[in-house]
Design an enzyme around this catalytic site. Structure first.
Site, PDB file in Angstrom:
ATOM      1  N   HIS A 191       0.836  -1.193   0.000  1.00 54.96           N
ATOM      2  CA  HIS A 191       0.000   0.000   0.000  1.00 54.96           C
ATOM      3  C   HIS A 191       0.881   1.256   0.000  1.00 54.96           C
ATOM      4  CE1 HIS A 191      -3.530  -2.432   0.841  1.00 54.96           C
ATOM      5  NE2 HIS A 191      -2.981  -2.899   1.954  1.00 54.96           N
ATOM      6  N   CYS A 236      -4.867   4.820  -2.091  1.00 51.71           N
ATOM      7  CA  CYS A 236      -3.770   3.862  -2.255  1.00 51.71           C
ATOM      8  C   CYS A 236      -3.632   3.611  -3.755  1.00 51.71           C
ATOM      9  CB  CYS A 236      -4.082   2.557  -1.515  1.00 51.71           C
ATOM     10  SG  CYS A 236      -2.927   1.209  -1.878  1.00 51.71           S
TER      11      CYS A 236
END
Length: 252
Positions: A191, A236
């Protein structure tokens, strides 16, 4: 020395209890009377004392600020006092603190902060005032408690939910100006945190607050502080298509 230290801890603990009660139980609109009065102003006022049961079972009375209603579920006693312009809690502390801390205390600043705790409707303003007051009561230098970073906090956002969903948890958070956010790589990585340049306050450098590198190991973190109030949207990058987006609101 140990007796002195225990005494200061007791005074500090009692003040924090009352600050919490006052900060949570008082309607600020009922106390909005302008700037805090100078400590030299004198008058006669009626006050309530809050009855508190201590850990050892003893009962003690602690003064509440003028205009404060007795907190629900508590017992209060009424009394008439000569008002010196100070918060009644400050007056009580003046008689209870030992000489070294009493002599070094900036009583006007403490009085102002105590009044701000119950008068302000703004959470961040109350929190800063409470932190400054608690710091002064603990003997922390005025220059230290006055620094913007003294009351700052860090909130945690998980990257990936505990059950593996591609989402930030929580998806929306609120912090005060000067606070930090720590993003923790929790599950389903890698992420990162990329702020939308079209959805952040004017003047904020999007690249400076984003983390374009990806966190691959669980437990890896990214921390950023925010000094500009406003709303920030971020996502993300690897999982933006899956809807992994978040919102940060920074209060002044």
């Amino acid at each position: 020395f140990l007796a002195f230290e225990r005494h200061q801890i007791m005074i500090f603990s009692r003040a924090i209890v009352l600050l919490g009660l006052l900060g949570g139980a008082v309607n600020a609109e009922n106390l909005r009377t302008g700037e805090p009065a100078p400590l030299s102003e004198v008058g006669v006022e009626h006050h309530l004392d809050l009855e508190v049961i201590l850990e050892n079972g003893e009962r003690e009375l602690f003064p509440l600020l003028p205009g404060t209603k007795c907190p629900t579920g508590h017992v209060c006693r009424s009394r008439t006092v000569v008002n010196t312009g100070a918060s009644p809690l400050v007056t009580s502390l003046q008689s209870g603190l030992k000489a070294p801390l009493k002599a070094a205390m900036d009583w006007q600043e403490l009085n102002n902060d105590m009044i701000t705790v119950v008068k302000s409707d703004d959470y961040c303003t109350r929190r800063k005032a409470m932190a400054r007051a608690a710091g002064m009561l603990a003997g922390v230098a005025a220059s230290t408690v006055g620094a913007p970073a003294y009351a700052a906090e860090t909130k945690v956002v998980k990257m990936g939910s505990d059950n593996g969903q591609l989402k930030f948890e929580p998806e929306k958070i609120q912090i005060c100006k000067g606070d930090s956010v720590k993003w923790v790589n929790n599950k389903a990585g890698p992420h990162n945190v990329v702020f939308d340049e079209d959805a952040i306050p004017d003047g904020v450098d999007q690249e400076a607050i984003s983390m374009t590198d990806q966190l691959g190991e669980e437990g890896d973190t990214f921390v950023m502080s925010f000094a500009t109030a406003g709303e920030y949207s971020y996502y993300c990058e690897p999982h933006r298509g899956a809807g992994m987006q978040g919102t940060l609101v920074v209060q002044a």
